[in-house]
Every structure is written in structure tokens, then in C-alpha cells.
Design an enzyme around this catalytic site. Structure first.
Site, PDB file in Angstrom:
ATOM      1  N   ASN A  35      67.216 -46.384  87.985  1.00 36.20           N
ATOM      2  CA  ASN A  35      67.541 -44.967  88.078  1.00 36.20           C
ATOM      3  C   ASN A  35      66.215 -44.180  88.057  1.00 36.20           C
ATOM      4  OD1 ASN A  35      67.993 -42.303  87.187  1.00 36.20           O
ATOM      5  ND2 ASN A  35      70.022 -42.858  86.480  1.00 36.20           N
TER       6      ASN A  35
ATOM      7  N   HIS B 117      70.839 -39.263  90.207  1.00 36.92           N
ATOM      8  CA  HIS B 117      71.895 -38.332  89.808  1.00 36.92           C
ATOM      9  C   HIS B 117      71.523 -36.933  90.297  1.00 36.92           C
ATOM     10  CE1 HIS B 117      74.448 -36.761  86.151  1.00 36.92           C
ATOM     11  NE2 HIS B 117      74.875 -36.307  87.303  1.00 36.92           N
TER      12      HIS B 117
ATOM     13  N   ARG C  29      72.282 -33.600  89.811  1.00 32.85           N
ATOM     14  CA  ARG C  29      73.032 -32.789  88.854  1.00 32.85           C
ATOM     15  C   ARG C  29      73.262 -31.395  89.409  1.00 32.85           C
ATOM     16  NH1 ARG C  29      72.845 -35.216  83.277  1.00 32.85           N
ATOM     17  NH2 ARG C  29      73.968 -33.373  82.625  1.00 32.85           N
TER      18      ARG C  29
ATOM     19  N   ARG D  99      68.236 -30.695  87.831  1.00 29.68           N
ATOM     20  CA  ARG D  99      67.091 -30.923  86.951  1.00 29.68           C
ATOM     21  C   ARG D  99      66.429 -32.279  87.212  1.00 29.68           C
ATOM     22  NH1 ARG D  99      69.971 -32.714  81.409  1.00 29.68           N
ATOM     23  NH2 ARG D  99      71.454 -31.098  81.901  1.00 29.68           N
TER      24      ARG D  99
ATOM     25  N   THR E 121      73.719 -38.069  80.131  1.00 29.99           N
ATOM     26  CA  THR E 121      75.162 -38.235  80.257  1.00 29.99           C
ATOM     27  C   THR E 121      75.707 -38.854  78.968  1.00 29.99           C
ATOM     28  OG1 THR E 121      74.736 -38.618  82.585  1.00 29.99           O
ATOM     29  CG2 THR E 121      76.950 -39.091  81.804  1.00 29.99           C
TER      30      THR E 121
ATOM     31  N   HIS F 161      72.861 -47.302  80.514  1.00 29.56           N
ATOM     32  CA  HIS F 161      72.521 -46.189  79.633  1.00 29.56           C
ATOM     33  C   HIS F 161      71.822 -46.703  78.369  1.00 29.56           C
ATOM     34  CE1 HIS F 161      72.774 -41.858  78.949  1.00 29.56           C
ATOM     35  NE2 HIS F 161      72.536 -42.222  77.708  1.00 29.56           N
TER      36      HIS F 161
HETATM   37  N1  PXP Z   1      74.095 -45.167  84.506  1.00 25.28           N
HETATM   38  C1  PXP Z   1      74.559 -43.900  84.559  1.00 25.28           C
HETATM   39  C2  PXP Z   1      75.896 -43.678  85.159  1.00 25.28           C
HETATM   40  C3  PXP Z   1      73.789 -42.833  84.081  1.00 25.28           C
HETATM   41  O1  PXP Z   1      74.265 -41.574  84.151  1.00 25.28           O
HETATM   42  C4  PXP Z   1      72.508 -43.090  83.578  1.00 25.28           C
HETATM   43  C5  PXP Z   1      71.629 -41.967  83.117  1.00 25.28           C
HETATM   44  O2  PXP Z   1      72.248 -41.205  82.217  1.00 25.28           O
HETATM   45  C6  PXP Z   1      72.053 -44.406  83.533  1.00 25.28           C
HETATM   46  C7  PXP Z   1      72.868 -45.431  83.999  1.00 25.28           C
HETATM   47  C8  PXP Z   1      70.690 -44.761  83.048  1.00 25.28           C
HETATM   48  O3  PXP Z   1      70.509 -44.464  81.713  1.00 25.28           O
HETATM   49  P1  PXP Z   1      69.045 -44.529  81.107  1.00 25.28           P
HETATM   50  O4  PXP Z   1      68.233 -43.492  81.797  1.00 25.28           O
HETATM   51  O5  PXP Z   1      69.253 -44.268  79.664  1.00 25.28           O
HETATM   52  O6  PXP Z   1      68.507 -45.916  81.376  1.00 25.28           O
END
Ligand code: PXP
Length: 239
Positions: free
Chosen positions: A2, A38, A40, A44, A96, A189
Site C-alpha cells: 500500500n 486508497h 480518500r 489526503r 481505517t 492493517h
Molecule cells: N488494507 C486496507 C484495506 C487498508 O485500508 C489499509 C490501510 O489502512 C491497509 C491494508 C494497510 O494498513 P497499514 O498501512 O497499517 O499497513
């Protein structure tokens, strides 16, 4: 990977450096499997123009995280990413926080899931690893769910062994149940070098989405090394 937080750093100064597209190219060059971003409502993280640039810069599948809104649906349909992951979005949250209430939002989600699916976009729902949410995902006929590992990550930070085990079991059980019902489970996440392996070892999980930690590590060791190390740990956990 990500790449949102590369854009967060860029946006802090309003210019074009560091460019999340360059991050996507590096991820591709070190064998990453896909790019997640993402868009948003408040822009941001990545901006609208980044989407096309990411798609043009690499052949990696793009997973667009999006809120269940008409605006985001139109953008997804215009860009036709490989996958769209529907996430809950609150303006005031830092990230999120928690999964999508797929059960409570069935009527709002159903037409959006249908439109995206009709266009050949692989729809995923970012949900808590709970049977009620998985049932709702089944009713919505999505091919993929992504389980929110935030609680697991928090338990890890707190060093609370019992909670870590409980959260891990929840993700493992729901991953098995999803796969048994023909849904491909993903997770993400708050995953880090320290906590990724027990999650990566869950055999049904086909994809992990990892962002913030990798961007943080990249400050110290570079993005290439950070992605490689994460990949090594994931592969090692899967034997
Ligand atoms: N998966 C989703 C659906 C997310 O929204 C996010 C970011 O919030 C992530 C994975 C990656 O999370 P992180 O940045 O904490 O690794």
C-alpha cells in the site's frame, strides 16, 4: 504494498516528491505482487491523477481502496483497476479504524458491488474477521474479503499474548471459513516485521496488504530493502 503513505509525505509539502508512482515502480522491480492505494474523499493520500499514473507505470495489479460512494464508484469505473476493496471511511479518522459493516450496509453496498463486478473489477470488502460480516459478504457475492488485522496488531503492540492468540485464531478461523465458502481471504492493517509471520502462515490467506510500516522502514533502509525483507519474512512463514 500500500503506497498511500509515500503520498502522505509528498502531500505534507504539497509538491510532487516523494512520488508514489516511483514507489510502485520499485515494488514492481523487487517482485512485489501488487499495488494498493486508497483514494480518500479528502485526497489526503493519493490524488486522482496518481491513479492513472500508477496504472501506466507498472503492470502490477492495482487494488483501489474506496469508500462506498457514488463519486468513488464513478472513479473506479473510469479507471477499471484489477480490484476494488470497499473500506469504511470516516473523515476524522487517522487510518481505517475497524472493518466495514457489510451486514448493516447491505442495501448500500449491493448496487456498488454489482456495478463493479459487472465491469470485471474484482470486489473485496474490508471487514472484521467475524462470522456475521463474512455471511454478509457471501450474500453480497463478493469474490474476496480482506480481514482487518488492526486488533491483532494492537495486541502485539501491547505484548498481550492471550489477545494475540485470540485475534490470530479469529483471522485464521474466518480465513478457513471464507475459503470453504469460495471467497478468497486477504488480510491487512498494522502488519510489521515483528507481527507478520503468524498471519502470513495462515494457509488460506492469498494476499497481505502492507503500507505504513514499509514506508516507515524505507526511511531507514530504503524501500527496496524494506519490501525485500517483508517478502522474505512472509515467504519464510509459509515454508
Ligand atoms: N488494507 C486496507 C484495506 C487498508 O485500508 C489499509 C490501510 O489502512 C491497509 C491494508 C494497510 O494498513 P497499514 O498501512 O497499517 O499497513
Amino acid at each position: 504494498m500500500n503506497i498511500d503513505h509515500v503520498a502522505t509525505i509528498r502531500n505534507a509539502r504539497g509538491g510532487d516528491h516523494p512520488d508514489p508512482v516511483r514507489a510502485a515502480e520499485i515494488v514492481a522491480s523487487v517482485g512485489g505482487d501488487g499495488i494498493t492505494a486508497h483514494l480518500r474523499e479528502d485526497r489526503r493520500h493519493i490524488r486522482d491523477a496518481d491513479l492513472r499514473r500508477i496504472q501506466e507505470a507498472t503492470d502490477l495489479p492495482l487494488n483501489l481502496e474506496m469508500a462506498a460512494t457514488d463519486e468513488m464508484l464513478a472513479i473506479a469505473l473510469a479507471h477499471r483497476p484489477h480490484a476494488a476493496c470497499i473500506v469504511p471511511e470516516k473523515r476524522e479518522e487517522r487510518t481505517t479504524e475497524g472493518g466495514l459493516d457489510a451486514a448493516g450496509l447491505h442495501n448500500q453496498l449491493a448496487p456498488i458491488v454489482a456495478r463493479l463486478s459487472d465491469e470485471g473489477i474484482r470486489v473485496s470488502l474490508f471487514i472484521e474477521a467475524e462470522e456475521r460480516q463474512l455471511d454478509a459478504a457471501l450474500r453480497l457475492k463478493v469474490p474476496v474479503v480482506e480481514f482487518h488485522t488492526g486488533e491483532y496488531a494492537h495486541a502485539y503492540l501491547d505484548g498481550d499474548g492471550e489477545r494475540i492468540e485470540r485475534e490470530l485464531r479469529r483471522v485464521a478461523d474466518m480465513s478457513a471459513l471464507a475459503a470453504k465458502n469460495g471467497i478468497e481471504p486477504h488480510a491487512g492493517h498494522g502488519l510489521t516485521y515483528e507481527n507478520v509471520q503468524p498471519i502470513a502462515a495462515i494457509p488460506q490467506l492469498a494476499e497481505l496488504n502492507i503500507g505504513h510500516y514499509l514506508v516507515g522502514e524505507a526511511v531507514f533502509v530504503g524501500l527496496e530493502a524494506a519490501v525485500r525483507r517483508m517478502r522474505e519474512l512472509m515467504d519464510e512463514a509459509r515454508g
